[in-house]
Design a protein around this motif. Structure first.
Motif, PDB file in Angstrom:
ATOM      1  N   ILE A   1      46.103  31.794  51.525  1.00  0.00           N
ATOM      2  CA  ILE A   1      45.412  31.948  52.821  1.00  0.00           C
ATOM      3  C   ILE A   1      46.275  33.220  53.348  1.00  0.00           C
ATOM      4  O   ILE A   1      47.309  33.333  53.521  1.00  0.00           O
ATOM      5  CB  ILE A   1      45.555  30.784  53.655  1.00  0.00           C
ATOM      6  N   GLY A   2      45.374  34.114  53.887  1.00  0.00           N
ATOM      7  CA  GLY A   2      46.060  35.423  54.397  1.00  0.00           C
ATOM      8  C   GLY A   2      46.318  36.504  53.272  1.00  0.00           C
ATOM      9  O   GLY A   2      46.777  37.691  53.504  1.00  0.00           O
ATOM     10  N   GLY A   3      45.960  36.241  51.784  1.00  0.00           N
ATOM     11  CA  GLY A   3      46.080  37.085  50.848  1.00  0.00           C
ATOM     12  C   GLY A   3      47.509  37.240  50.070  1.00  0.00           C
ATOM     13  O   GLY A   3      48.372  36.561  50.631  1.00  0.00           O
ATOM     14  N   GLU A   4      47.337  37.674  48.804  1.00  0.00           N
ATOM     15  CA  GLU A   4      48.520  37.495  48.055  1.00  0.00           C
ATOM     16  C   GLU A   4      49.320  38.902  48.070  1.00  0.00           C
ATOM     17  O   GLU A   4      49.007  39.951  48.515  1.00  0.00           O
ATOM     18  CB  GLU A   4      48.110  37.444  46.456  1.00  0.00           C
ATOM     19  N   SER A   5      50.807  38.615  47.877  1.00  0.00           N
ATOM     20  CA  SER A   5      51.541  39.769  47.747  1.00  0.00           C
ATOM     21  C   SER A   5      52.379  40.150  46.287  1.00  0.00           C
ATOM     22  O   SER A   5      52.803  41.054  46.259  1.00  0.00           O
ATOM     23  CB  SER A   5      52.759  39.612  48.625  1.00  0.00           C
ATOM     24  N   GLU A   6      52.074  39.357  45.486  1.00  0.00           N
ATOM     25  CA  GLU A   6      52.540  39.272  44.143  1.00  0.00           C
ATOM     26  C   GLU A   6      51.195  39.089  43.133  1.00  0.00           C
ATOM     27  O   GLU A   6      50.296  38.204  43.338  1.00  0.00           O
ATOM     28  CB  GLU A   6      53.667  38.226  43.763  1.00  0.00           C
ATOM     29  N   PHE A   7      51.075  40.178  42.184  1.00  0.00           N
ATOM     30  CA  PHE A   7      50.157  40.154  41.331  1.00  0.00           C
ATOM     31  C   PHE A   7      50.155  39.968  39.886  1.00  0.00           C
ATOM     32  O   PHE A   7      51.548  40.801  39.580  1.00  0.00           O
ATOM     33  CB  PHE A   7      49.113  41.569  41.539  1.00  0.00           C
ATOM     34  N   HIS A   8      49.335  39.592  38.884  1.00  0.00           N
ATOM     35  CA  HIS A   8      49.799  39.282  37.545  1.00  0.00           C
ATOM     36  C   HIS A   8      48.721  39.712  36.736  1.00  0.00           C
ATOM     37  O   HIS A   8      47.663  40.018  36.920  1.00  0.00           O
ATOM     38  CB  HIS A   8      49.887  37.726  37.531  1.00  0.00           C
ATOM     39  N   ASN A   9      49.192  40.250  35.332  1.00  0.00           N
ATOM     40  CA  ASN A   9      48.369  40.448  34.449  1.00  0.00           C
ATOM     41  C   ASN A   9      48.840  40.016  32.824  1.00  0.00           C
ATOM     42  O   ASN A   9      49.708  39.289  33.185  1.00  0.00           O
ATOM     43  CB  ASN A   9      48.126  42.091  34.597  1.00  0.00           C
ATOM     44  N   LEU A  10      48.373  40.645  31.891  1.00  0.00           N
ATOM     45  CA  LEU A  10      48.636  40.195  30.589  1.00  0.00           C
ATOM     46  C   LEU A  10      50.166  40.511  30.277  1.00  0.00           C
ATOM     47  O   LEU A  10      51.022  39.927  29.706  1.00  0.00           O
ATOM     48  CB  LEU A  10      47.960  40.727  29.565  1.00  0.00           C
ATOM     49  N   THR A  11      50.397  41.819  30.804  1.00  0.00           N
ATOM     50  CA  THR A  11      51.851  42.200  30.705  1.00  0.00           C
ATOM     51  C   THR A  11      52.966  41.466  31.334  1.00  0.00           C
ATOM     52  O   THR A  11      54.001  41.155  30.721  1.00  0.00           O
ATOM     53  CB  THR A  11      51.986  43.799  31.158  1.00  0.00           C
ATOM     54  N   THR A  12      52.739  41.119  32.642  1.00  0.00           N
ATOM     55  CA  THR A  12      53.885  40.119  33.352  1.00  0.00           C
ATOM     56  C   THR A  12      53.892  38.698  32.714  1.00  0.00           C
ATOM     57  O   THR A  12      54.695  38.422  32.601  1.00  0.00           O
ATOM     58  CB  THR A  12      53.255  40.164  34.839  1.00  0.00           C
ATOM     59  N   LEU A  13      52.733  38.338  32.136  1.00  0.00           N
ATOM     60  CA  LEU A  13      52.773  37.220  31.571  1.00  0.00           C
ATOM     61  C   LEU A  13      53.602  37.125  30.321  1.00  0.00           C
ATOM     62  O   LEU A  13      54.451  36.093  29.987  1.00  0.00           O
ATOM     63  CB  LEU A  13      51.376  36.523  31.149  1.00  0.00           C
ATOM     64  N   ASP A  14      53.205  37.911  29.213  1.00  0.00           N
ATOM     65  CA  ASP A  14      54.228  38.114  28.191  1.00  0.00           C
ATOM     66  C   ASP A  14      55.525  38.365  28.473  1.00  0.00           C
ATOM     67  O   ASP A  14      56.567  37.967  27.659  1.00  0.00           O
ATOM     68  CB  ASP A  14      53.487  39.385  27.263  1.00  0.00           C
TER      69      ASP A  14
END
Length: 458
Positions: free
Chosen positions: A290-303
C-alpha cells in the motif's frame, strides 16, 4: 413553444460560460477535470482536490514546449498514478515526468517514440507531479498531443485488487505481451514488482479478471527457478505443497523443450504454474505494498541473495565451522598469552626498581618533589659519610737496633712520626726531632719543593 424553450437554453449557456472560459481547465467533464499546460518559462500550477483528473499536453510548430506542475498538500499520504493516452510521433519529442520543476525534482520517467508503446503507466513517490512535453527542434514538424489520466492513490490503484495488504494488477492491461525483463521494468515504473509474496491463486484470478483478460491467459509472475529450487524474486521460498495453494510443475505442454537453465521464469495459467522461456512475450501481473514499493527485485538480485545465503550456510557446515572455531580459539589464546607475558614483565620490572631503591637505604625524610615537576626523577641516596682512616699498625715495622748500631737513626724519609709502643700519644718535642726539622715540613717562607734524601741512606 419555441420562445418558451429559448429562455432555459439561454440560461443554461450563461451558467456554463464561466466553466468554459476558466483558464487552464477544460470542460470535458464536471467530475473529471482536465488541466492544460503552459508554454511560458514557468509551468502552469494547479492544486486539484479531486482524486481523478487529467492533464493535456500539446506542442506545435509555434509552441515547442508545454509544462505543468501539480501539487496537493492535502493528500500527504497519497501518490499519483499516471496512465498515458496517446503516442509520440516524432523522434525529437520527449515527455518527462518528475516530482518538481527544476533541479530539485526526483526523476520519475522519460518517454520517447521508441519506448512509449512499452511503458504506459507511472507512479510518483509523493503528491507532486511535474510534466513537460518538449521537442529538441526549434520548430517541430508534427503537432504532438498527450493526455495523462492521473489518480491520487491512497490504497490500490483503480483496476487493481487488494489481497493481504498487497495490491495486484497490471501496469498496462491493453498490452499484448512483453518479455520477462521488460515486464520487470514496467512494474517498476508504477513502483511495484512482478507479482510475488502471495500464498493463494485467488489474488491472481481476481487481478486477471479485473484486467479484462481471459482466465486462460498466461501471465508472468515474480518467481524463478534456481539451483536451490523455485523462489520469489525477493528470495522467499515459492511454496510447493499438495495441500497448499501453490503448485509448481517442472514440465508441461506450455514449457516443452525447456530446461531449468534456459526457462527459469515462472508463469501462471489457470491454477497452474510452469517454467517458461524468459524471452517470450506474455502479459504480466504486478504487486506492491500500500503506497508503493521502495525496493525492487530481479533475477540478478535473486541469484546474488541465494548465493550469499548458500555461502553463509556452507561456512557453518562441517568441517568449515570447526576449523573456524579452532582458529578463533587459537587467536584468542595467543592474544591472552601475549598480554599476560607483558603483564608479568611489567610486574618484575617494578619489583626490581623497588629493590634497587631500598637496597642502599632510602631517605624517607627527603622533601616531596615540587608541584608541576613532571616527570619526577628517582631520588638517589646520598653517599656514606667520610670516615677517619684507621690507625696504622706498626707492628710489622722492624725498627733498627739503635743500641747495637751505637747511634740513633733518623726516621724514614717522609714517614709520619709514630710514638713508641706503650707511650702516650703526644706531639714530638725538639729533643725528639734533633737539630733538623722533620723532612716532611718545609722551612718557613720557602716554597714547597722535593726534599733531598737524608744522609746515610744513599
Amino acid at each position: 413553444a419555441m420562445c418558451r424553450l429559448e429562455h432555459p437554453v439561454f440560461l443554461l449557456q450563461l451558467l456554463l460560460l464561466p466553466l468554459i472560459l476558466l483558464p487552464g481547465v477544460s470542460s470535458q467533464s464536471a467530475s473529471f477535470p482536465v488541466y492544460n499546460c503552459s508554454d511560458g518559462s514557468s509551468p502552469a500550477y494547479f492544486t486539484p482536490t479531486e482524486t481523478q483528473f487529467g492533464l493535456r499536453l500539446e506542442i506545435s510548430e509555434a509552441v515547442p514546449t508545454c509544462h505543468v506542475l501539480i501539487r496537493n498538500n492535502l493528500l500527504t499520504s497519497a501518490y499519483y498514478y499516471i496512465r498515458v493516452n496517446g503516442s509520440l510521433k516524432s523522434t525529437y519529442t520527449r515527455l518527462s515526468l518528475s516530482t518538481n520543476h527544476g533541479s530539485g525534482g526526483e526523476f520519475v520517467a522519460s518517454l520517447t517514440s521508441s519506448n512509449d508503446t512499452v511503458y504506459r503507466a507511472f507512479a510518483t513517490p509523493g503528491n507532486s507531479l511535474y510534466a513537460i512535453l518538449s521537442s529538441s527542434l526549434p520548430s517541430p514538424f508534427y503537432n504532438e498531443l498527450i493526455m495523462l489520466d492521473i489518480e491520487a492513490v491512497h490504497g490500490c490503484p483503480s483496476w487493481w485488487v487488494s489481497y493481504n495488504n498487497k495490491c495486484f494488477g497490471s501496469a498496462r492491461p491493453d498490452a499484448s505481451g512483453t518479455t520477462f525483463n521488460t515486464a520487470l521494468g514496467a512494474c517498476r515504473q508504477v513502483r511495484a514488482n512482478l507479482a510475488l509474496s502471495f500464498d493463494s491463486s485467488s489474488a491472481l484470478k481476481s487481478a486477471i479478471s479485473s484486467s479484462g483478460w481471459s482466465s486462460l491467459t498466461k501471465v508472468w509472475l515474480g518467481a524463478a527457478d534456481s539451483s536451490s529450487g523455485v523462489y520469489f524474486l525477493d528470495a522467499n521460498k515459492f511454496l510447493v505443497s499438495s495441500s497448499g495453494s501453490l503448485k509448481f510443475y517442472s514440465s508441461s505442454s506450455s514449457s516443452s523443450g525447456c530446461s531449468t537453465g534456459s526457462c527459469r521464469c515462472v508463469i501462471y495459467r489457470f491454477n497452474s504454474y510452469y517454467r517458461e522461456n524468459c524471452w517470450k512475450d506474455l502479459r504480466y501481473l504486478c504487486s506492491s505494498s500500500i503506497g508503493g514499493e521502495s525496493e525492487f527485485h530481479n533475477l540478478t538480485t535473486l541469484d546474488r541473495t541465494l548465493s550469499s545465503k548458500k555461502s553463509s550456510s556452507s561456512f557453518f557446515s562441517f568441517p568449515y565451522w570447526s576449523i573456524g572455531l579452532i582458529i578463533g580459539g587459537l587467536t584468542v589464546l595467543a592474544v591472552f598469552g601475549t598480554r599476560m607475558a607483558f603483564y608479568h614483565r611489567a610486574v618484575a620490572a617494578q619489583r626490581r626498581r623497588e629493590t634497587a631503591g631500598t637496597g642502599a637505604g632510602t631517605r624517607s625524610d627527603l622533601p616531596p618533589a615540587p608541584p608541576g615537576s613532571y616527570p619526577v626523577q628517582q631520588q638517589h641516596p646520598p653517599p656514606p659519610p667520610l670516615q677517619q682512616p684507621a690507625a696504622y699498625d706498626n707492628s710489622s715495622f722492624n725498627y733498627p737496633n739503635t743500641a747495637a748500631a751505637g747511634a740513633p737513626m733518623p726516621p724514614a724519609y717522609n714517614a709520619c712520626y709514630m710514638p713508641p709502643p706503650g707511650t702516650a700519644a703526644s706531639a714530638p718535642t725538639d729533643a725528639d726531632l734533633g737539630d733538623k726539622p722533620p723532612p716532611y715540613e718545609a722551612a718557613a717562607g720557602m716554597p714547597s719543593q722535593p726534599m733531598p734524601p737524608p744522609e746515610g741512606n744513599n
